[in-house]
Motif scaffolding. Structure first.
Motif, PDB file in Angstrom:
ATOM      1  N   ASP A 243       0.866  -1.198   0.000  1.00 22.06           N
ATOM      2  CA  ASP A 243       0.000   0.000   0.000  1.00 22.06           C
ATOM      3  C   ASP A 243       0.888   1.229   0.000  1.00 22.06           C
ATOM      4  O   ASP A 243       1.992   1.203   0.563  1.00 22.06           O
TER       5      ASP A 243
ATOM      6  N   GLN B 228      -4.850   7.277  -1.118  1.00 20.21           N
ATOM      7  CA  GLN B 228      -4.210   5.976  -1.250  1.00 20.21           C
ATOM      8  C   GLN B 228      -3.926   5.734  -2.730  1.00 20.21           C
ATOM      9  O   GLN B 228      -4.850   5.654  -3.553  1.00 20.21           O
TER      10      GLN B 228
ATOM     11  N   HIS C 207      -2.943  -0.054  -3.771  1.00 21.68           N
ATOM     12  CA  HIS C 207      -3.839  -0.884  -2.959  1.00 21.68           C
ATOM     13  C   HIS C 207      -3.367  -2.328  -2.987  1.00 21.68           C
ATOM     14  O   HIS C 207      -3.563  -3.031  -3.982  1.00 21.68           O
TER      15      HIS C 207
ATOM     16  N   ARG D 153      -3.793  -0.685  -8.638  1.00 20.46           N
ATOM     17  CA  ARG D 153      -3.767  -2.149  -8.513  1.00 20.46           C
ATOM     18  C   ARG D 153      -3.201  -2.757  -9.790  1.00 20.46           C
ATOM     19  O   ARG D 153      -3.327  -2.187 -10.875  1.00 20.46           O
TER      20      ARG D 153
END
Lengths: 268, 381
Positions: free
Chosen positions: A26, A37, A40, A236
């Motif tokens: 992360d 963020q 992930h 991702r």
């Protein structure tokens, strides 16, 4: 001839020796209300002996991930292993030394020192490693020869074309024989022909059985040069596809993927 | 990596020389103005420094400097001689007189009357004539700058005449002496003759010059003179600094010079700091690349300090060279003679330049230390 690719698991478990392994990485920036963020729980594996492309749209987290892999940024959570050495077990100083020895960098803007000749620029990683200047320069000369710039050894960056500067940068990244080569958009500032030359050079010079090469790019003209394409979106890894002789997934199915016809000699 | 630091620095000629110029300019202003200030302050006490034989100066208690004199009684010299520990004591006259040269022009002069027999207080270095000639009728000795001031364009020579208080004086010697603060010509003559040249007053003894007996502490002898005569006795050094202290406190000279010196420091720091910081900023990506490639912060700081030291040393050398050239050029100009570059000023300037270099590089060092090497991956993350 169009390159073909197979699907693979992002973690790469069960395949060849892994140069890079990311587990649940992360990355957050900012605090409180401004916290964002960017990555992930990224799981990823990059084997040695391949040229891997990390691709995806702008802002998807490619640069952040590559910075973490290269040890330039700390992950908020998760761990990164390079050639079996866990990033979290290294102190800051050990990490810097590890980086100096094991990682080579090619930057989008080349980032050559304008006051230094091509030879001196190439010699920098060796000078950082405290190799005597004459030895470092001799090795740098050999490296320039390898990238086809022996006759431009005394030229300064301002006297070189963009393609030549990037070739100097590649020579600089490889002169200390790192085990991992990280290239950030190496063709973004180049025209199509120069970009192709740079990728051909990377395949010819950089890809070695004991070395991993990761190229961050969104330049779909060079997708055909990769052995492995790791697609990112929204922080991702969405999909990883591996080139082999029997295509499981046609490259045309890759979003935005339009690989050029790579020369026969470029096929692994 | 020192070689790389050197190449980076000299590769950008404009900023390299710009930073050097800033430091050289600061060095020139700081060293030259400080040396001039020191020279000027020394001038206020040159007449004390010039009397090497006497270790003790005795004066009225109200006297604050050599130019503000309340005369003593003639008998005070005997009272001083009577103090235990005093080896000898002589009269000394110091005051202003008006001199008229043969073509009718008037000039203010500083008149010094030295002891008749011992000639204590007479100039130490004669250029023409001799001290003994002071015994000749109407004989005076004048300093070189004073001669050129009174007789401009005339080659220094003996026999020139002038009048003071309607009395004739003949130049029997030309000497080299520390110039006074007021730049007046210095005229030396015997004590009794000086009283004839000086304006009439009831008391006219300016100072009693004395020397302590060998092996006696000068401070204790001064205290004994104080206690026994009620006069103020000071060692030569104390009177020297008391005079300088008076001018430091009572004039705007320190403030004016201080402002110039501070400006030299500030401008030097500003130019050098800004140019050097710009140099660092323009190379920030390259510094980031070096960090990414494994160069530690410590070695980067050393590179920056090396670069700063190089421009500091070259700038200091150039600036100090210009200052030295200034004093070398002016040392033979009579009215500027006596101004020089004391080694203490050179050392102090070096310290100031070192501070400039540190300040100039601190900002750059801070910028590089907080630099994330990840900046090389297409800027901000």
């Amino acid at each position: 001839m169009i390159a073909t690719y197979d699907n693979a698991t992002p973690s790469g478990a069960g395949t060849t020796a892994m140069a890079v392994q990311c587990h649940g990485v992360d990355k957050d920036f900012g605090d409180g209300d401004t916290r964002i963020q960017v990555l992930h729980a990224v799981d990823l594996a990059v084997p040695s002996g391949e040229l891997s492309l990390l691709v995806g749209p702008s802002g998807c987290g490619k640069t952040t991930l590559i910075s973490i892999i290269a040890g330039l940024l700390d992950p908020t959570a998760g761990d990164v292993s390079l050639f079996g050495t866990s990033r979290s077990r290294l102190s800051e100083r050990e990490l810097i030394e590890y980086r100096a020895v094991n990682i080579g960098f090619v930057f989008q803007q080349y980032d050559l020192l304008p006051a230094l000749s091509a030879t001196a620029n190439v010699a920098i990683p060796l000078l950082i490693a405290r190799v005597p200047r004459t030895t470092a320069f001799a090795r740098a000369g050999e490296m320039l020869d390898e990238v086809g710039l022996a006759d431009r050894a005394d030229a300064f960056p301002a006297q070189l074309s963009g393609g030549e500067q990037q070739r100097v940068a590649i020579a600089r990244a490889l002169v200390h024989e790192p085990r991992l080569l990280v290239c950030d958009e190496p063709t973004a500032a180049l025209d199509a022909r120069s970009g192709q030359t740079v990728l051909e050079l990377l395949r010819r010079v950089a890809v070695q059985p004991d070395r991993a090469v990761i190229v961050v790019t969104h330049d779909n003209r060079i997708f055909g040069y990769g052995d492995r394409i790791m697609e990112m979106a929204d922080g991702r890894i969405q999909r990883v596809r591996v080139r082999d002789g029997h295509a499981a997934v046609a490259p045309e199915e890759f979003p935005g993927f339009d690989p050029p016809d790579a020369p026969e000699s470029q096929q692994p | 990596m020192n070689w790389v630091a050197w190449q980076m620095l000299t590769g950008d000629r404009a900023k390299y020389w710009g930073t050097i110029f800033g430091i050289a300019f600061g060095t020139l202003l700081i060293s030259q103005q400080t040396a001039l200030f020191v020279g000027l302050m020394r001038r206020t006490a040159n007449q004390i420094d010039g009397v090497r034989e006497a270790t003790i100066w005795v004066m009225d208690r109200d006297v604050q400097n050599t130019d503000e004199i309340r005369p003593l009684s003639e008998s005070d010299v005997f009272r001083v001689r009577g103090v235990p520990g005093v080896s000898w004591a002589v009269r000394y006259y110091k005051g202003l007189a008006r001199a008229k040269v043969s073509d009718g022009r008037f000039r203010q002069v500083m008149l010094m009357g030295v002891d008749e027999t011992t000639l204590v207080g007479a100039p130490a270095e004669m250029l023409l004539g001799s001290l003994a000639d002071l015994s000749r009728p109407d004989g005076i000795i004048i300093d070189l700058a004073g001669f050129e001031y009174l007789w401009p364009g005339v080659e220094p020579r003996l026999g020139q005449k002038l009048e003071m208080n309607d009395r004739r004086a003949v130049v029997v010697g030309v000497c080299k002496a520390g110039a006074p603060f007021q730049t007046f010509p210095l005229v030396f003559t015997r004590y009794t003759r000086a009283l004839e040249f000086a304006p009439p007053e009831r008391n006219r003894l300016s100072f009693v010059l004395a020397r302590s007996e060998a092996g006696r502490d000068v401070g204790q002898v001064c205290a004994a003179i104080d206690g026994q005569t009620g006069l103020l006795a000071l060692s030569r050094d104390k009177f020297f600094w008391r005079t300088i202290g008076y001018y430091l406190r009572s004039t705007g000279i320190p403030v004016n010079f201080g402002i110039t010196i501070a400006l030299g420091f500030i401008v030097g720091t500003a130019i050098a700091g800004q140019t050097f910081y710009l140099f660092t900023l323009e190379n920030l990506r390259q510094f980031g690349a070096l960090k990414a490639m494994g160069l530690t912060n410590g070695r980067l700081v050393l590179m920056i300090l090396l670069q700063a030291s190089i421009v500091g040393s070259v700038g200091f050398g150039l600036g100090m060279g210009m200052t030295a050239a200034f004093f070398e050029t002016t040392k033979n100009v009579t009215h500027l003679a006596g101004f020089f570059l004391p080694w203490q000023v050179a050392v102090g300037t070096a310290a100031a330049v070192a501070l400039i270099v540190v300040l100039a590089s601190l900002v750059s060092i801070r910028r590089v230390l907080v630099l994330e090497p990840a900046i090389v991956f297409r800027g901000a993350l």
